[in-house]
Scaffold this motif. Structure first.
Motif, PDB file in Angstrom:
ATOM      1  N   LEU A  12       0.831  -1.211   0.000  1.00  0.00           N
ATOM      2  CA  LEU A  12       0.000   0.000   0.000  1.00  0.00           C
ATOM      3  C   LEU A  12       0.862   1.256   0.000  1.00  0.00           C
ATOM      4  O   LEU A  12       0.587   2.217  -0.720  1.00  0.00           O
ATOM      5  CB  LEU A  12      -0.934  -0.001   1.209  1.00  0.00           C
ATOM      6  N   VAL A  16       0.557   3.808  -3.245  1.00  0.00           N
ATOM      7  CA  VAL A  16      -0.361   4.938  -3.075  1.00  0.00           C
ATOM      8  C   VAL A  16       0.110   6.217  -3.792  1.00  0.00           C
ATOM      9  O   VAL A  16      -0.704   7.020  -4.247  1.00  0.00           O
ATOM     10  CB  VAL A  16      -0.591   5.200  -1.552  1.00  0.00           C
ATOM     11  N   TRP A  20      -1.902   9.421  -5.649  1.00  0.00           N
ATOM     12  CA  TRP A  20      -1.893  10.718  -4.980  1.00  0.00           C
ATOM     13  C   TRP A  20      -1.435  11.817  -5.941  1.00  0.00           C
ATOM     14  O   TRP A  20      -2.037  12.889  -6.025  1.00  0.00           O
ATOM     15  CB  TRP A  20      -1.008  10.630  -3.725  1.00  0.00           C
TER      16      TRP A  20
END
Ligand code: HEM
Length: 198
Positions: A12, A16, A20
């Motif tokens: 994760l 991510v 983002w």
């Protein structure tokens, strides 16, 4: 499966950032040229992930915790995923998918050739990162995966060529990269203190 939560957290945490950054571009938070910022962030992300991957073995030696090694392959594959996105962002946002411009671009930005060599090395490592290739290649597998050190050198050269005048940030990455390489020398590696259980 061992270290499931640890592996999932790494997954994760590594995954991510591109979401983002795309979200930031979407809400116009990346300045007037979001495409270029995306290319830069994904390039730096590739280099950081390569360094993090290379740090796993020394960290395992230092702490004795096998969890570091359990995420090494995943991190290497994330590094490849980032370089694919870096290349795709470049082709889309900088080149505008105008293939006729590629020759002009290569003359204008020769550092792209250095990056492309790094890309090919990462591609070779990614496609042979599975157990089947490991078994088939035997000892040659280890030699092939030493290409990671070559990519580190190429990545740093590519980065240096991009920044040219502003060397401060580059120097930080170069020092970390040099340290990671130093830790690979048997004479140095054998002196890594063991802080934890083996
Ligand atoms: C085909 C492969 C590649 C292409 C076409 C490519 C292209 C580019 C371009 C166009 C830039 C932006 C230059 C600018 O800001 O003017 C860049 C920056 C960068 N690339 Fe690559 N690159 C490739 C591979 C790589 C690889 C393999 C690495 C790392 C191992 C890497 C790391 C970086 C870094 C660290 C930057 C600078 C980011 C910054 O300024 O913050 N690139 N690359």
């Amino acid at each position: 499966m061992r270290y499931l939560w640890w592996r999932l957290s790494v997954f994760l945490l590594a995954g991510v950032w591109p979401f983002w950054w795309v979200y930031q571009a979407w809400i116009f938070a990346l300045g007037p040229d979001p495409g270029k910022v995306l290319v830069d962030r994904l390039g730096l992300g590739t280099l950081v992930l390569l360094m993090v991957t290379l740090a796993m073995t020394p960290l395992q030696k230092l702490t004795g915790w096998p969890g570091w090694i359990s995420v090494r392959r995943q991190l290497g594959l994330w590094c490849f995923a980032y370089v694919v996105m870096h290349l795709a962002a470049y082709l889309f946002f900088v080149l505008g998918l105008d293939w006729g411009q590629l020759g002009v671009e290569l003359r204008k930005r020769p550092y792209i050739i250095v990056g492309a060599l790094g890309f090919v090395c990462l591609l070779l490592m990614a496609v042979t990162s599975n157990r089947f290739s490991q078994r088939r290649l035997g000892r040659r597998w280890k030699v092939l995966h030493r290409l990671a050190y070559v990519v580190l050198g190429l990545g740093l050269l590519h980065f240096l060529w991009v920044v040219r005048a502003d060397l401060k940030e580059w120097a930080v990455y170069a020092v970390v990269g040099a340290l990671l390489m130093l830790l690979r020398f048997p004479a140095v590696a054998s002196h890594i203190p063991r802080l934890g259980r083996r």
